[in-house]
Design a protein around this motif. Structure first.
Motif, PDB file in Angstrom:
ATOM      1  N   VAL A 189       0.836  -1.200   0.000  1.00  0.00           N
ATOM      2  CA  VAL A 189       0.000   0.000   0.000  1.00  0.00           C
ATOM      3  C   VAL A 189       0.873   1.254   0.000  1.00  0.00           C
ATOM      4  O   VAL A 189       0.618   2.217  -0.743  1.00  0.00           O
ATOM      5  N   LEU A 190       1.937   1.231   0.800  1.00  0.00           N
ATOM      6  CA  LEU A 190       2.828   2.393   0.838  1.00  0.00           C
ATOM      7  C   LEU A 190       3.472   2.630  -0.518  1.00  0.00           C
ATOM      8  O   LEU A 190       3.598   3.764  -0.969  1.00  0.00           O
ATOM      9  N   GLU A 191       3.856   1.539  -1.193  1.00  0.00           N
ATOM     10  CA  GLU A 191       4.446   1.679  -2.532  1.00  0.00           C
ATOM     11  C   GLU A 191       3.488   2.388  -3.478  1.00  0.00           C
ATOM     12  O   GLU A 191       3.873   3.280  -4.238  1.00  0.00           O
ATOM     13  N   THR A 192       2.223   1.977  -3.407  1.00  0.00           N
ATOM     14  CA  THR A 192       1.214   2.629  -4.241  1.00  0.00           C
ATOM     15  C   THR A 192       1.132   4.115  -3.929  1.00  0.00           C
ATOM     16  O   THR A 192       1.039   4.956  -4.828  1.00  0.00           O
ATOM     17  N   MET A 193       1.200   4.439  -2.644  1.00  0.00           N
ATOM     18  CA  MET A 193       1.098   5.845  -2.256  1.00  0.00           C
ATOM     19  C   MET A 193       2.324   6.638  -2.697  1.00  0.00           C
ATOM     20  O   MET A 193       2.216   7.802  -3.093  1.00  0.00           O
ATOM     21  N   VAL A 194       3.484   5.988  -2.640  1.00  0.00           N
ATOM     22  CA  VAL A 194       4.706   6.664  -3.088  1.00  0.00           C
ATOM     23  C   VAL A 194       4.605   6.970  -4.585  1.00  0.00           C
ATOM     24  O   VAL A 194       4.919   8.075  -5.040  1.00  0.00           O
ATOM     25  N   GLU A 195       4.115   5.976  -5.351  1.00  0.00           N
ATOM     26  CA  GLU A 195       3.952   6.202  -6.792  1.00  0.00           C
ATOM     27  C   GLU A 195       3.023   7.371  -7.061  1.00  0.00           C
ATOM     28  O   GLU A 195       3.289   8.211  -7.933  1.00  0.00           O
ATOM     29  N   LEU A 196       1.953   7.409  -6.287  1.00  0.00           N
ATOM     30  CA  LEU A 196       0.977   8.484  -6.449  1.00  0.00           C
ATOM     31  C   LEU A 196       1.637   9.832  -6.164  1.00  0.00           C
ATOM     32  O   LEU A 196       1.438  10.815  -6.888  1.00  0.00           O
ATOM     33  N   ALA A 197       2.444   9.851  -5.128  1.00  0.00           N
ATOM     34  CA  ALA A 197       3.155  11.080  -4.773  1.00  0.00           C
ATOM     35  C   ALA A 197       4.096  11.489  -5.904  1.00  0.00           C
ATOM     36  O   ALA A 197       4.166  12.666  -6.284  1.00  0.00           O
ATOM     37  N   ASN A 198       4.776  10.503  -6.479  1.00  0.00           N
ATOM     38  CA  ASN A 198       5.699  10.806  -7.567  1.00  0.00           C
ATOM     39  C   ASN A 198       4.985  11.317  -8.810  1.00  0.00           C
ATOM     40  O   ASN A 198       5.567  12.014  -9.631  1.00  0.00           O
ATOM     41  N   ASP A 199       3.706  10.952  -8.948  1.00  0.00           N
ATOM     42  CA  ASP A 199       2.921  11.468 -10.073  1.00  0.00           C
ATOM     43  C   ASP A 199       2.528  12.922  -9.877  1.00  0.00           C
ATOM     44  O   ASP A 199       1.905  13.518 -10.754  1.00  0.00           O
ATOM     45  N   GLY A 200       2.789  13.454  -8.694  1.00  0.00           N
ATOM     46  CA  GLY A 200       2.502  14.868  -8.478  1.00  0.00           C
ATOM     47  C   GLY A 200       1.207  15.154  -7.748  1.00  0.00           C
ATOM     48  O   GLY A 200       0.771  16.300  -7.658  1.00  0.00           O
ATOM     49  N   MET A 201       0.567  14.112  -7.230  1.00  0.00           N
ATOM     50  CA  MET A 201      -0.701  14.310  -6.527  1.00  0.00           C
ATOM     51  C   MET A 201      -0.496  15.116  -5.247  1.00  0.00           C
ATOM     52  O   MET A 201       0.503  14.938  -4.551  1.00  0.00           O
TER      53      MET A 201
END
Ligand SMILES: Nc1ncnc2c1ncn2[C@@H]1O[C@H](COP(=O)(O)OP(=O)(O)OP(=O)(O)O)[C@@H](O)[C@H]1O
Ligand SMILES: [Mg+2]
Lengths: 255, 263
Positions: A189-201
């Motif tokens: 779940v954290l990995e998913t959130m990190v990816e989301l953060a990297n997308d600029g969300m």
């Protein structure tokens, strides 16, 4: 989409402005004079002891909790009791809960399609494409036809993230998204959130995952007893907090 | 023992035809009454859970009135008292409705309204049993109150209450026998008529009893099937995972056929 935003005049304004926020439950002040500004693209980690008002604060931001005094402005729209169309604000604010809160009677893909179909009015095919694309993004597209009860906690939480993203929100709120999970599922779940953060969300996350905070947070906000006690960049905050209360808190979560 | 049922009556039928005609009326009252009651019950049950104190109060009033007056009294109220309360032209018109409809409609109306009050309480309980996170998640996605009830709350609440609705189904068909008091020739009334005509009390009411028991069994089995059919995949059988859906189009078409392509 990023380019689109660059020409939007509202871009100069913060995503969320919280001013002098007071929230009472009966005579109890759950939030007393909270001020917080979330810039576009900013990632904020909110932490603090149990009962300090973290959930209440982010629930006020999408008006699930109605505040008593102060101002909340989300994407240029002030949240008031008289607000005609709170749902159009909520469309822009995604939320992920500690207990997932997936709709158990709908399949995974239906969970993701419901709001885009019924609220955004997307055609079926477009809603489906979007749902599948986002389920793929959280790496759960092969479970699209299953029902929430047939998934593990980590999978359910990733579906919940995809479901929120299907509305294409401008900001995502996370309320302890990993604390109901078994340790081995926290990572996915954290990995998913990190990816989301990297997308600029733009993100406001209530979490005690310090690794996550160090990796993505632009700012850590520490709350206690309904107020913001301290804020700062993650490396400073975790290494050398200014206040005694933050020090005590950090000691507790480390051990 | 039941041989007498095959004997001819004075009007050239057999006694068993009387029973079957009674059964027909019993089923008609129970079936139509159920659907009317279900529709009203769901609406009133929702009313019990809305924030508006006006609609909430109205729904509460409805439930308290219709649930707490004995069915028999309600039957008399609709049949004897209502025509007197209405303007005389209307009252006379009602009194002139030819039998059996003159009894059927008041009985149907009475049973529906009474059962609706009971169903409403089940619906309310079902709605209140849902985790708070469900309406919250719906709100967070921007769903209006209406959409939340329609797509999130009702489909789950109704599934939840199928077991308790089973007893309401049984309740309404048993209560149809009260209609005999206002002249409805339903199953029990016919049994009494046979008993009066043949003096075979045991046979007449024994046959009626067997029919009622069979109906109960059928109703029970049907509800079990519905329960199984609407069960949410992945949830265990039992209290928290059962249900009935008034509306099978939760999403108009759950999954278009091109799902496989995506896989
Ligand atoms: N609906 C409510 N009614 C009454 N009091 C409430 C309600 N929700 C929260 N509170 C109180 O408000 C305070 C802040 O609650 P909140 O849930 O925001 O804390 P939190 O920081 O999220 O804690 P946790 O880490 O345990 O989730 C708590 O003291 C809580 O008891
Ligand atoms: Mg909390």
């Amino acid at each position: 989409m990023q380019q689109e935003r660059a020409v939007n005049p509202y871009d100069r304004f913060p995503m969320v402005i919280v001013e002098h926020l007071i929230k009472r439950f009966g005579s109890f002040n759950a939030l007393s004079d909270v001020n917080l500004t979330v810039a576009r693209g900013e990632k904020i980690v909110l932490c603090g002891p149990s009962g300090s008002g973290k959930s209440t604060l982010i629930r006020c931001i999408n008006h699930i909790e109605k505040h008593d005094y102060g101002r909340i402005v989300v994407d240029g729209v002030e949240l008031t009791d008289r607000i005609r169309d709170i749902n159009s604000v909520r469309c822009e604010v995604g939320m992920v809960f500690q207990s997932f809160n997936l709709f158990p009677h709908l399949s995974v893909v239906e969970n993701c399609m419901l709001a885009p179909l019924k609220v955004r009015g997307l055609p079926q095919s477009e809603a489906l494409d979007r749902a599948m694309a986002l389920l793929r993004k959280v790496r759960i597209h092969d479970q699209a036809k299953k029902y929430p009860a047939q998934l593990s906690g980590g999978q359910q939480q990733r579906v919940a993230i995809a479901r929120a993203l299907c509305m294409q929100p401008k900001i995502m709120l996370f309320d302890e998204p990993t604390s109901a999970l078994d340790p081995e599922m926290v990572k996915e779940v954290l990995e998913t959130m990190v990816e989301l953060a990297n997308d600029g969300m733009t993100m406001v996350c209530v979490t005690h995952e310090m690794g996550f905070a160090r990796e993505v947070a632009d700012r850590v906000v520490f709350m206690d007893c309904g107020s913001i006690v301290e804020e700062g960049d993650p490396s400073t905050f975790f290494r050398a907090p200014n206040t005694e209360r933050a020090r005590v808190f950090l000691n507790q979560i480390v051990h | 023992m039941f041989g007498v049922l095959l004997e001819k009556t004075m009007d050239g039928q057999r006694y068993i035809d009387w029973l079957l005609s009674g059964l027909g009326w019993t089923l008609a009252l129970a079936f139509f009454g159920w659907w009317i009651a279900f529709a009203i019950g769901v609406v009133v049950g929702i009313g019990r859970t809305v924030r508006s104190s006006f609609f909430g109060g109205l729904a509460r009033l409805y439930v308290e009135i219709f649930r707490n007056i004995p069915v028999l009294v309600q039957m008399f109220l609709w049949y004897f008292v209502l025509p007197e309360l209405l303007p005389s032209a209307m009252g006379d018109w009602i009194k002139q409705i030819p039998p059996p409809w003159g009894s059927f409609f008041p009985a149907l109306w009475c049973l529906s309204l009474y059962t609706a009050a009971r169903i409403a309480e089940q619906v309310r309980a079902g709605i209140e049993a849902l985790p708070k996170g469900q309406p919250e998640a719906a709100a967070a996605l921007g769903l209006s109150r209406y959409l939340t009830y329609r797509h999130i709350i009702l489909p789950q609440a109704l599934r939840l209450i199928v077991p308790s609705l089973t007893s309401e189904v049984m309740g309404i068909y048993k209560n149809t026998s009260v209609a005999l008091t206002i002249g409805m020739m339903e199953l029990t009334a016919q049994a009494r008529q046979i008993s009066d005509a043949t003096f075979q009390t045991f046979t007449a009411f024994g046959a009626a009893t067997l029919i009622y028991l069979t109906l109960a069994l059928i109703a029970y089995q049907t509800m079990m099937l519905i329960d199984r059919a609407v069960r949410i995949p992945g949830t265990a059988p039992g209290r928290e995972a059962v249900g009935l859906d008034i509306d099978d189009s939760i999403l108009e078409s759950p999954l278009p056929g091109n799902m496989e392509v995506v896989k």
